[in-house]
Design an enzyme around this catalytic site. Structure first.
Site, PDB file in Angstrom:
ATOM      1  N   GLU A 258       0.817  -1.117  -0.032  1.00 60.32           N
ATOM      2  CA  GLU A 258      -0.079  -0.028  -0.080  1.00 60.32           C
ATOM      3  C   GLU A 258       1.109   1.238   0.055  1.00 60.32           C
ATOM      4  O   GLU A 258       2.095   1.378   0.418  1.00 60.32           O
ATOM      5  CB  GLU A 258      -0.923   0.173   1.366  1.00 60.32           C
ATOM      6  CG  GLU A 258      -1.807  -0.979   1.313  1.00 60.32           C
ATOM      7  CD  GLU A 258      -2.986  -0.774   2.736  1.00 60.32           C
ATOM      8  OE1 GLU A 258      -2.718   0.510   3.052  1.00 60.32           O
ATOM      9  OE2 GLU A 258      -3.419  -1.570   3.162  1.00 60.32           O
ATOM     10  N   LYS A 260       2.480   4.549   1.242  1.00 57.60           N
ATOM     11  CA  LYS A 260       2.669   4.869   2.617  1.00 57.60           C
ATOM     12  C   LYS A 260       2.620   6.456   2.632  1.00 57.60           C
ATOM     13  O   LYS A 260       3.397   7.013   2.160  1.00 57.60           O
ATOM     14  CB  LYS A 260       4.078   4.505   3.079  1.00 57.60           C
ATOM     15  CG  LYS A 260       4.155   4.930   4.778  1.00 57.60           C
ATOM     16  CD  LYS A 260       5.434   4.498   5.169  1.00 57.60           C
ATOM     17  CE  LYS A 260       5.686   4.872   6.460  1.00 57.60           C
ATOM     18  NZ  LYS A 260       5.482   6.062   7.189  1.00 57.60           N
ATOM     19  N   ARG A 280      -2.642   9.511  16.385  1.00 60.43           N
ATOM     20  CA  ARG A 280      -1.965   8.228  16.593  1.00 60.43           C
ATOM     21  C   ARG A 280      -1.589   7.981  18.031  1.00 60.43           C
ATOM     22  O   ARG A 280      -1.777   6.845  18.315  1.00 60.43           O
ATOM     23  CB  ARG A 280      -0.631   8.260  15.851  1.00 60.43           C
ATOM     24  CG  ARG A 280       0.342   7.184  16.043  1.00 60.43           C
ATOM     25  CD  ARG A 280       1.557   7.714  15.592  1.00 60.43           C
ATOM     26  NE  ARG A 280       2.686   6.834  15.945  1.00 60.43           N
ATOM     27  CZ  ARG A 280       3.446   6.147  15.569  1.00 60.43           C
ATOM     28  NH1 ARG A 280       3.439   6.049  14.087  1.00 60.43           N
ATOM     29  NH2 ARG A 280       4.559   5.269  16.082  1.00 60.43           N
TER      30      ARG A 280
END
Ligand code: AMP
Length: 593
Positions: A258, A260, A280
């Site tokens: 995928e 990034k 996060r």
């Protein structure tokens, strides 16, 4: 329970340099905590009043705290500031000031003391809570008065920890895992307790709540704790390797690569029209991205869902992805609407954790991606992360270059095997980062933790000349030194650093720091800085990767330089790991060969 009992434990924890002793002291404490207040004791020990995601900030301004201390002690703020300038620690200053006050008026003190009830944990907690929550006109005065009343009743040692807690600087350096260890020992009874507690924590991000369920209802109930929309899940993290061959081999010859994206990770919780976004670090960042909230309401076709993705600044005219720094304009309290216009963003979902009553974290990667495609109606502002199933290095390399060309950092390669569940709170080999920089010398930055400092000379006399930096070692949960960094700091940084670092200062090396060097000043691992270097070399001076490449030597960064970026979005445990450094070193060698 008296607050002094907790304070005694904190004192012992602060004095020890051994990790196991830390855990033992916590276990002793937990055995004595009445069940009704277990959650509160856990939060207090983490230096907070609630789990982070509640967004209730302690952090009372030091100036205000000093005024409260002045009211409680009778010393002037000027006298207190003088002491503070010497100790550099508001906790110790408070202890000192409260002792002074008492010796000054001993008779009065004895009278008061006779009548005085001892401070209970509950009283301290609820007063701190009232201070943190006071808002509106007159809030400042209320806060100061409440704190002063608490400090009047406190012993000098209690005052020390109350002050550290209220200013958001308790910093005992106890990792969540140490608290989990202690909980498992104190209440778990069986050896399976730890993973069960850990899983519950990963799904709820609320250690106090988990402790409460454990103590009141037992381990079986902890096992039954489920995902709740609105409560953040601790994120799954990626490992890192430096070549396409290694990545494919590790992932069984085939994986989903995928893009990034270089932005901010967002965990979006949708409950009807109600959207909450977590960073996060699981802080509530909903108000930074009203545009993303809107697009989720419009384009995510599920009543309830938890989706993870990367939010990236874009050029709406070209659709181009912009560098990470552009997003920083969104990190503000006021004028978000204006920033939204000027710095538009797009959201790239890459995972789904929950949909309408179903826990997707336990499902394999391909099932989760299928669901993602089913419920998201893509447009310019919301697009599922670009991905490709690859089974050979040539395709992987090609897709990698494409990602770079499109403005990404590289790829995240993900396992597509049946066991590829979403592992909340864990860094594992199911996800592997592949960034461009490993192909050249060390042009990639690393995020390192400040663990010590050396006094400067000449123009830098009176401030730090260099900082001792460390990488995080997951195996031992310690911080291993890797370089001394003195370049890249502007004059302004140099002025700011001692101020920022003051509250992390310790009298001895922190038990979680492993260093061969003797720093002039030691710090509790906390502050993460972005560092760039020329290359990674073998080093007899540092403990990072010690004995891993060659007996007796570790790894160091040559010519390290501060990039100017303080990674306040990373906890010390989120810093670049020793393992990653070893991989980067090996990657470099391969390239040179
Ligand atoms: P790092 O911050 O260098 O440890 O890299 C991991 C981060 O990459 C994640 O926390 C995400 O914020 C980000 N990321 C960007 N794109 C993806 C993706 N497709 N899958 C997973 N993580 C991604």
């Amino acid at each position: 329970m008296q607050y002094s009992e907790i304070v005694e434990t904190y004192e012992k924890i602060e004095a020890t340099s051994k990790r196991l002793e830390m855990t033992d002291y916590l276990v002793e404490l937990l055995h004595r905590v009445p069940r009704e207040i277990i959650d509160k004791v856990i939060y207090l020990t983490q230096g907070k009043l609630y789990p982070d995601y509640y967004g209730v900030e302690l952090g009372l301004a030091e100036k205000m705290a000093i005024r409260a201390l002045s009211m409680a002690s009778g010393l002037s703020t000027k006298e207190i500031e003088e002491i503070y300038n010497k100790t550099g620690d508001l906790g110790k200053t408070t202890e000192n000031v409260l002792t002074k006050r008492r010796t000054k008026t001993l008779t009065e003190f004895l009278n008061v003391k006779k009548e005085k009830e001892k401070l209970t944990v509950l009283e301290v907690y609820s007063t701190l809570e009232r201070i943190a929550k006071a808002t509106g006109p007159g809030a400042q005065d209320t806060k100061i008065k409440l704190l002063a009343s608490l400090l009047r009743k406190a012993s000098p040692k209690e005052g020390k920890y109350i002050m550290r807690t209220i200013t958001g600087k308790l910093r005992l350096g106890i990792a969540d895992m140490t608290i989990i260890d202690a909980m498992a020992i104190a209440y778990g009874k069986t050896k399976d307790a730890k993973p069960i507690i850990e899983r519950a924590y990963n799904l709820t991000s609320d250690l106090g709540e988990v402790a409460k369920v454990l103590v009141e209802k037992g381990l079986d109930e902890v096992r039954r704790i489920k995902i709740t929309v609105g409560r953040p899940i601790r994120p799954m993290l990626a490992e890192r390797l430096s070549t396409a061959e290694e990545i494919l081999e590790k992932l069984g010859g085939k994986c989903s690569a995928e893009y990034k994206y270089d932005g901010e990770r967002i965990q979006a919780h949708k409950n009807g029209e109600n959207i909450t976004l977590y960073s996060r670090r699981l802080e509530n960042i909903t108000h930074h991205y009203p545009d993303i909230c809107k697009i989720i309401v419009e384009r995510v076709k599920a009543e309830k869902a938890i989706i993870e993705g990367e939010c990236v600044a874009i050029n709406p005219e070209t659709g181009e992805l912009l560098p990470f720094q552009e997003l920083m304009h969104r990190r503000r309290k006021y004028g978000v609407e204006e920033a939204m216009e000027k710095y538009p963003t797009a959201f790239f979902p890459f995972d789904i954790l929950y949909v309408d009553g179903e826990d997707f974290t336990v499902k394999p990667y391909l099932d989760r991606r299928k669901k993602l495609r089913e419920i998201i109606e893509e447009n310019d502002r919301i697009k599922i992360s670009k991905s490709k199933i690859v089974d050979n290095t040539k395709d992987l390399e090609e897709f990698f270059l494409e990602a770079i060309e499109d403005g990404c950092e590289g790829l995240v390669c993900k396992s597509i095997n049946l066991d590829s569940t979403y592992q909340a709170g864990a860094r594992g080999w199911l996800w592997i980062k592949y960034k461009r920089e490993y192909k050249s010398e060390m042009t990639d930055t690393v995020d390192l933790v400040v663990v010590g400092a050396f006094w400067g000379r000449g123009r830098r006399a009176g401030t730090y000349g260099a900082l001792l930096m460390a990488a995080y070692d997951e195996e031992t949960d310690t911080f291993k030194t890797i370089c001394k960094v003195g370049s890249g700091f502007t004059d302004e940084d140099l002025k700011k650093l001692p101020e920022i670092l003051k509250s992390y200062e310790m009298e001895h090396i922190h038990p979680r720091v492993d260093s061969k060097m003797e720093a002039d000043v030691w710090f509790t691992p906390g502050l993460v800085l972005e560092i760039i270097g020329a290359e990674i070399t073998l080093s007899p001076l540092h403990t990072c990767g010690l004995n891993k490449i060659k007996e007796g030597v570790g790894l160091a960064i040559r010519f390290p330089r501060f990039t100017g970026k303080i990674r306040d979005d990373k906890k010390p445990e989120d810093a670049t790991t020793v393992k990653e450094i070893i991989e980067m070193y090996k990657g470099q060698l391969k390239k040179a060969a």
